[in-house]
Enzyme design. Structure first.
Site, PDB file in Angstrom:
ATOM      1  N   ARG A  22      -0.751   9.168   1.672  1.00  0.00           N
ATOM      2  CA  ARG A  22      -2.158   9.515   1.440  1.00  0.00           C
ATOM      3  C   ARG A  22      -2.428  11.003   1.332  1.00  0.00           C
ATOM      4  O   ARG A  22      -3.249  11.441   0.525  1.00  0.00           O
ATOM      5  CB  ARG A  22      -2.989   9.002   2.608  1.00  0.00           C
ATOM      6  CG  ARG A  22      -3.678   7.760   2.262  1.00  0.00           C
ATOM      7  CD  ARG A  22      -4.508   7.257   3.372  1.00  0.00           C
ATOM      8  NE  ARG A  22      -4.549   5.825   3.140  1.00  0.00           N
ATOM      9  CZ  ARG A  22      -5.079   4.955   3.945  1.00  0.00           C
ATOM     10  NH1 ARG A  22      -5.628   5.355   5.068  1.00  0.00           N
ATOM     11  NH2 ARG A  22      -5.076   3.683   3.640  1.00  0.00           N
ATOM     12  N   HIS A  29     -11.605  10.213   6.450  1.00  0.00           N
ATOM     13  CA  HIS A  29     -11.426   8.776   6.670  1.00  0.00           C
ATOM     14  C   HIS A  29     -10.973   8.432   8.078  1.00  0.00           C
ATOM     15  O   HIS A  29     -11.437   7.453   8.655  1.00  0.00           O
ATOM     16  CB  HIS A  29     -10.388   8.289   5.647  1.00  0.00           C
ATOM     17  CG  HIS A  29     -10.107   6.834   5.681  1.00  0.00           C
ATOM     18  ND1 HIS A  29     -11.082   5.882   5.433  1.00  0.00           N
ATOM     19  CD2 HIS A  29      -8.959   6.141   5.921  1.00  0.00           C
ATOM     20  CE1 HIS A  29     -10.542   4.669   5.510  1.00  0.00           C
ATOM     21  NE2 HIS A  29      -9.261   4.801   5.823  1.00  0.00           N
ATOM     22  N   HIS A  43      -9.069   9.955   2.827  1.00  0.00           N
ATOM     23  CA  HIS A  43      -8.675   8.834   1.970  1.00  0.00           C
ATOM     24  C   HIS A  43      -8.821   9.283   0.527  1.00  0.00           C
ATOM     25  O   HIS A  43      -9.848   9.854   0.156  1.00  0.00           O
ATOM     26  CB  HIS A  43      -9.552   7.607   2.248  1.00  0.00           C
ATOM     27  CG  HIS A  43      -8.969   6.343   1.702  1.00  0.00           C
ATOM     28  ND1 HIS A  43      -8.901   6.080   0.350  1.00  0.00           N
ATOM     29  CD2 HIS A  43      -8.386   5.285   2.313  1.00  0.00           C
ATOM     30  CE1 HIS A  43      -8.312   4.901   0.172  1.00  0.00           C
ATOM     31  NE2 HIS A  43      -7.996   4.398   1.346  1.00  0.00           N
ATOM     32  N   GLU A  78       0.861  -1.193   0.000  1.00  0.00           N
ATOM     33  CA  GLU A  78       0.000   0.000   0.000  1.00  0.00           C
ATOM     34  C   GLU A  78       0.888   1.231   0.000  1.00  0.00           C
ATOM     35  O   GLU A  78       2.122   1.125   0.144  1.00  0.00           O
ATOM     36  CB  GLU A  78      -0.968  -0.012   1.185  1.00  0.00           C
ATOM     37  CG  GLU A  78      -2.084  -1.044   1.003  1.00  0.00           C
ATOM     38  CD  GLU A  78      -3.171  -0.988   2.060  1.00  0.00           C
ATOM     39  OE1 GLU A  78      -3.063  -0.189   3.003  1.00  0.00           O
ATOM     40  OE2 GLU A  78      -4.128  -1.763   1.938  1.00  0.00           O
ATOM     41  N   ARG A 127      -1.332   9.215   8.896  1.00  0.00           N
ATOM     42  CA  ARG A 127      -1.177   7.791   9.209  1.00  0.00           C
ATOM     43  C   ARG A 127      -0.747   6.991   7.982  1.00  0.00           C
ATOM     44  O   ARG A 127      -1.282   7.168   6.890  1.00  0.00           O
ATOM     45  CB  ARG A 127      -2.505   7.233   9.736  1.00  0.00           C
ATOM     46  CG  ARG A 127      -2.484   5.743   9.965  1.00  0.00           C
ATOM     47  CD  ARG A 127      -3.754   5.264  10.611  1.00  0.00           C
ATOM     48  NE  ARG A 127      -4.920   5.453   9.801  1.00  0.00           N
ATOM     49  CZ  ARG A 127      -5.312   4.621   8.841  1.00  0.00           C
ATOM     50  NH1 ARG A 127      -4.609   3.545   8.541  1.00  0.00           N
ATOM     51  NH2 ARG A 127      -6.421   4.864   8.168  1.00  0.00           N
TER      52      ARG A 127
HETATM   53  C1  SIN Z   1      -7.791   1.006   2.732  1.00  0.00           C
HETATM   54  O1  SIN Z   1      -8.080  -0.162   2.535  1.00  0.00           O
HETATM   55  O2  SIN Z   1      -7.358   1.758   1.878  1.00  0.00           O
HETATM   56  C2  SIN Z   1      -8.016   1.557   4.098  1.00  0.00           C
HETATM   57  C3  SIN Z   1      -7.023   1.032   5.024  1.00  0.00           C
HETATM   58  C4  SIN Z   1      -6.545   2.123   5.916  1.00  0.00           C
HETATM   59  O3  SIN Z   1      -7.250   3.102   6.138  1.00  0.00           O
HETATM   60  O4  SIN Z   1      -5.418   2.035   6.375  1.00  0.00           O
END
Ligand code: SIN
Length: 532
Positions: free
Chosen positions: A279, A340, A233, A116, A375
């Protein structure tokens, strides 16, 4: 207030998400535990968490790398000791979860990891593809149900923390089946009430996420920290009239691109990690592209990925989008950012102790400083697990309240209440209307790109909003009051922080304040925002 001693337990846990459930399992060793949830037992941010849970468990990973990535994403504001705890205690906590029956996705016998944003390794574990939180809750619930000391009470909405001789010793709550508020006394209270996304008009959070824990801790006199840091998000599904369903960052981890309305892939222009940048960077880039193309959305493009793999890896996302006639394997998916996650919240030490004796906090409601200003993806479930267990340890050992920096000797006005001004008190708005107003103001003026003028307008309008008095004893009325309180706090702290850092971006102060070491913000009922 006279308390009706109609109930008493050793520990009250508010909230049934990952932090509350994990804590309750350990607390059961020390006495009777009651878990109060405001809605159905499973209605929490945890239940809807898709992407996964990050931990340095793969062969090519190390806790020091996870630590480094977390600190980098936090943009100078992470509490390094909290990060060390998170990344070191995360792997054994996950092993414990597996021992309790958690079924993570695997490649053969080995755990499957995905990548990610802002992670230097593939370290995100997931379950049923994109239903990680739901599987975690299933496993925790199954474990909790084997422990006779744990009682679960859904549809019990806590309105107030009660203090006696300074110590939090009870909570008042409303139950749909009871005509008046009830009280439970406890040796210690854990706030694990989750997030506050519903303070914003656009959010990925379920409607229970109203910031209740933050608001009631504030009213009780607890110190809050870093309230200005709200994570947006980057990729929430944009379909008019539909909720902003989350499209997991893992989609980009698997290779999805972002394209603007002209179908240009724009992220490489903003960051060397392109779609896998932190993010805050991605959310701002999308906002700027939307402004540039005068569009309400950009596209997430998965058409270059293997369709079969996408469908199997993201079954929940695939089927939800199909309900809106969007086939994510062949169509461009309209998305835009949405509120988010709260990096700030009730200030705690590394064991969940707050500034109030008897009150502990863990998970999203707490501010340990572990996430800094932004975060790292998939660190939130891990935080709930690690700090939920730590809070339980402290509650079992009757750890006293934590020490935090005091406000400056000449503090500003605690709360710029309209009552303090010469203006007549504002007329009370009907509850539903007030909630919509607050959520709209936060989204318009206290969101991804902020400035002093709009923040001042937001504070003025929010402080000028009144709710009916006395507040009706109903869940919607108390949620409205909590949303208003939390909205005011975010706006006031955002106005006080005159720099840009992580998720807090001020176009009038576009750089970090590098003349001083990074400082956390604090605010309480008795003090205006201050920094330390
Ligand atoms: C996501 O699946 O993008 C959300 C997970 C997160 O907020 O860390």
């Amino acid at each position: 207030m006279a308390l009706r001693k109609d109930n008493s337990v050793d520990f009250v846990v508010l909230g049934g998400g990952i932090a509350g459930m994990r804590a309750a399992i350990d607390l059961a060793q020390g006495g009777r535990v009651i878990i109060l949830t405001k809605d159905d037992l499973y209605e929490s941010n945890t239940e809807y968490a898709q992407g996964g849970i990050a931990a340095a468990l793969s062969e090519d990973d190390e806790v020091t790398l996870h630590r480094h990535d977390t600190i980098q994403a936090g943009d100078g504001l992470c509490r390094e000791e909290a990060v060390r705890v998170l990344v070191e205690e995360g792997p054994p906590q996950i092993q414990q979860l597996i021992d309790w029956g958690m079924r993570f996705d695997r490649n053969g016998t080995k755990l499957a990891f995905t990548r990610e944003g802002a992670h230097s390794r593939s370290r995100v574990l997931h379950a049923h593809g994109d239903s990680t939180g739901s599987e975690i809750l299933r496993a925790l619930m199954a474990k909790a149900r084997t422990l006779p000391n744990i009682q679960l009470r859904p549809h019990a909405f806590v309105t107030e923390l009660i203090r006696e001789d300074g110590k939090v010793c009870a909570v008042n709550y409303l139950e749909s089946s009871a005509p008046s508020a009830r009280t439970i006394h406890a040796g210690a209270v854990l706030l694990a009430t989750g997030g506050l996304g519903h303070v914003y008009k656009e959010t990925t959070n379920p409607s229970v996420a109203c910031g209740d824990g933050v608001a009631m801790a504030y009213r009780a006199g607890a110190l809050l920290s870093d309230m200005e840091f709200v994570q947006f998000h980057p990729t929430a599904l944009f379909v008019k009239g539909a909720p902003r369903f989350l499209l997991s960052e893992a989609l980009r981890g698997e290779g999805a691109y972002l394209r603007n309305l002209l179908l240009e892939r724009f992220m490489p222009r903003y960051h060397e990690a392109a779609e896998l940048a932190p993010r805050d960077v991605v959310a701002r880039a999308i906002t700027l592209e939307m402004q540039k193309t005068r569009a309400q959305f950009v596209y997430l493009d998965l058409t270059g990925l293997d369709a079969d793999h996408v469908q199997k890896r993201f079954p929940r996302i695939f089927s939800t989008c199909m309900k809106h006639n969007i086939d994510i394997t062949t169509d461009l998916v309209p998305i835009r950012p949405a509120a988010h996650y709260a990096m700030g919240g009730v200030a705690t030490d590394l064991y969940g102790a707050t500034s109030l004796p008897g009150l502990f906090a863990a998970g999203e409601v707490a501010s340990t400083g572990v996430h800094g200003a932004n975060r790292l993806a998939s660190n939130s479930l891990l935080e709930g697990l690690v700090f939920g267990a730590r809070a339980a340890a402290a509650m079992l050992n009757k750890q006293p309240a934590a020490a935090f920096p005091s406000p400056p000797s000449k503090p500003g006005a605690a709360a710029p209440a309209h009552a303090a001004s010469s203006a007549p008190p504002p007329a009370a708005a009907p509850i539903e209307k007030a909630v919509e107003l607050v959520r709209g103001i936060l989204w318009e003026k206290v969101a991804i790109i902020r400035d002093g003028k709009t923040l001042t307008e937001a504070v003025t309008r929010l402080v000028g909003l009144a709710l009916p008095e006395p507040l009706p004893q109903s869940r919607p009325a108390h949620e409205a009051s909590n949303i208003l309180t939390v909205g005011q706090l975010i706006a006031r702290c955002a106005l006080a922080r005159e720099e840009s850092r992580g998720a807090h971006y001020r176009s009038d102060f576009p750089l970090k304040n590098s003349s001083k070491p990074p400082r956390h913000s604090y605010v309480s009922r008795d003090s205006a925002p201050y920094f330390d």
